[in-house]
Design a protein around this motif. Structure first.
Motif, PDB file in Angstrom:
ATOM      1  N   VAL A 125      -1.119   9.569  11.264  1.00  0.00           N
ATOM      2  CA  VAL A 125      -1.549  10.737  10.495  1.00  0.00           C
ATOM      3  C   VAL A 125      -2.594  11.547  11.253  1.00  0.00           C
ATOM      4  CG1 VAL A 125      -2.730  11.452   8.377  1.00  0.00           C
ATOM      5  CG2 VAL A 125      -0.987   9.673   8.276  1.00  0.00           C
ATOM      6  N   ALA A 132       3.773  16.106   9.359  1.00  0.00           N
ATOM      7  CA  ALA A 132       3.306  15.488   8.113  1.00  0.00           C
ATOM      8  C   ALA A 132       4.420  15.356   7.086  1.00  0.00           C
ATOM      9  CB  ALA A 132       2.146  16.308   7.542  1.00  0.00           C
ATOM     10  N   LEU A 153      -4.088   8.330   4.645  1.00  0.00           N
ATOM     11  CA  LEU A 153      -4.280   9.783   4.653  1.00  0.00           C
ATOM     12  C   LEU A 153      -5.755  10.148   4.718  1.00  0.00           C
ATOM     13  CD1 LEU A 153      -1.751  11.075   1.939  1.00  0.00           C
ATOM     14  CD2 LEU A 153      -1.553  11.299   4.421  1.00  0.00           C
TER      15      LEU A 153
END
Length: 205
Positions: A125, A132, A153
């Protein structure tokens, strides 16, 4: 022909960045509101230029609040995409696609996300050029826990948003000074270390 198509796509994306920036600037404070909305939508529609929206927030709200706002709305968008695929589409994929030959590649991606560690997810991430939307879809279709995905995240997007804000506000310096590459590596390393610490305390793997 292929070269012409590639050049056309590049030109379209460059124009999209330019037009997006002009639009946001002309809208004033409503441009900031629109920017936050588009950051959320970008997690579903990857053609939108996230770097432009993050940069605009950094310029409009300052580095601190621009970072917080961009970070929060990026996570919101990713979680929305994740929950959409987890609750509305996963069952259909399992019933209609995974049982067919064409579902093998989908299953491989889902299994990869199932097995990925928290530190691996955070690094994935954190990398600025990771798509994404693809990660959100794969996670939503997999069996990864919501808690683990959200934690990845929160850690990873911290460094990704800072990267785009830094690049956007110091573009010329970044392009002419190789130290920004070192900063990317440092941010990715920090994402790895922090994810290890978090996992040690909460055992999310």
């Amino acid at each position: 022909m292929k070269l012409l198509i590639i050049e056309s796509l590049v030109e379209i994306l460059e124009n999209l960045d330019t037009y997006s920036e002009m639009l946001l600037n002309n809208l004033g404070i409503w441009g900031a509101v629109l920017s936050c909305f588009l950051i959320t939508i970008e997690s579903i529609l990857p053609i939108l230029p996230l770097c432009v929206f993050v940069t605009f927030n950094f310029i409009t709200f300052g580095n601190f609040f621009g970072f917080i706002i961009s970070w929060a709305f990026t996570i919101l968008g990713c979680m929305f995409s994740f929950m959409l695929f987890r609750t509305k589409i996963k069952g259909f994929v399992e019933r209609k696609i995974l049982n067919k030959k064409t579902g093998k590649e989908v299953a491989k991606i889902m299994n990869f996300i199932d097995r990925i560690s928290l530190s691996g997810l955070a690094i994935l991430v954190a990398i600025p050029f990771t798509p994404a939307f693809a990660v959100n879809i794969a996670a939503g279709l997999s069996n990864i826990s919501k808690k683990k995905f959200l934690t990845g995240l929160v850690i990873g997007k911290t460094f990704m948003v800072y990267f785009w804000g830094y690049i956007g506000t110091t573009l010329l310096e970044s392009l002419t000074h190789p130290i920004y590459l070192a900063k990317i590596l440092i941010m990715i390393l920090l994402a790895y270390v922090i994810s290890k610490i978090v996992n040690k305390h909460f055992n999310l793997d």
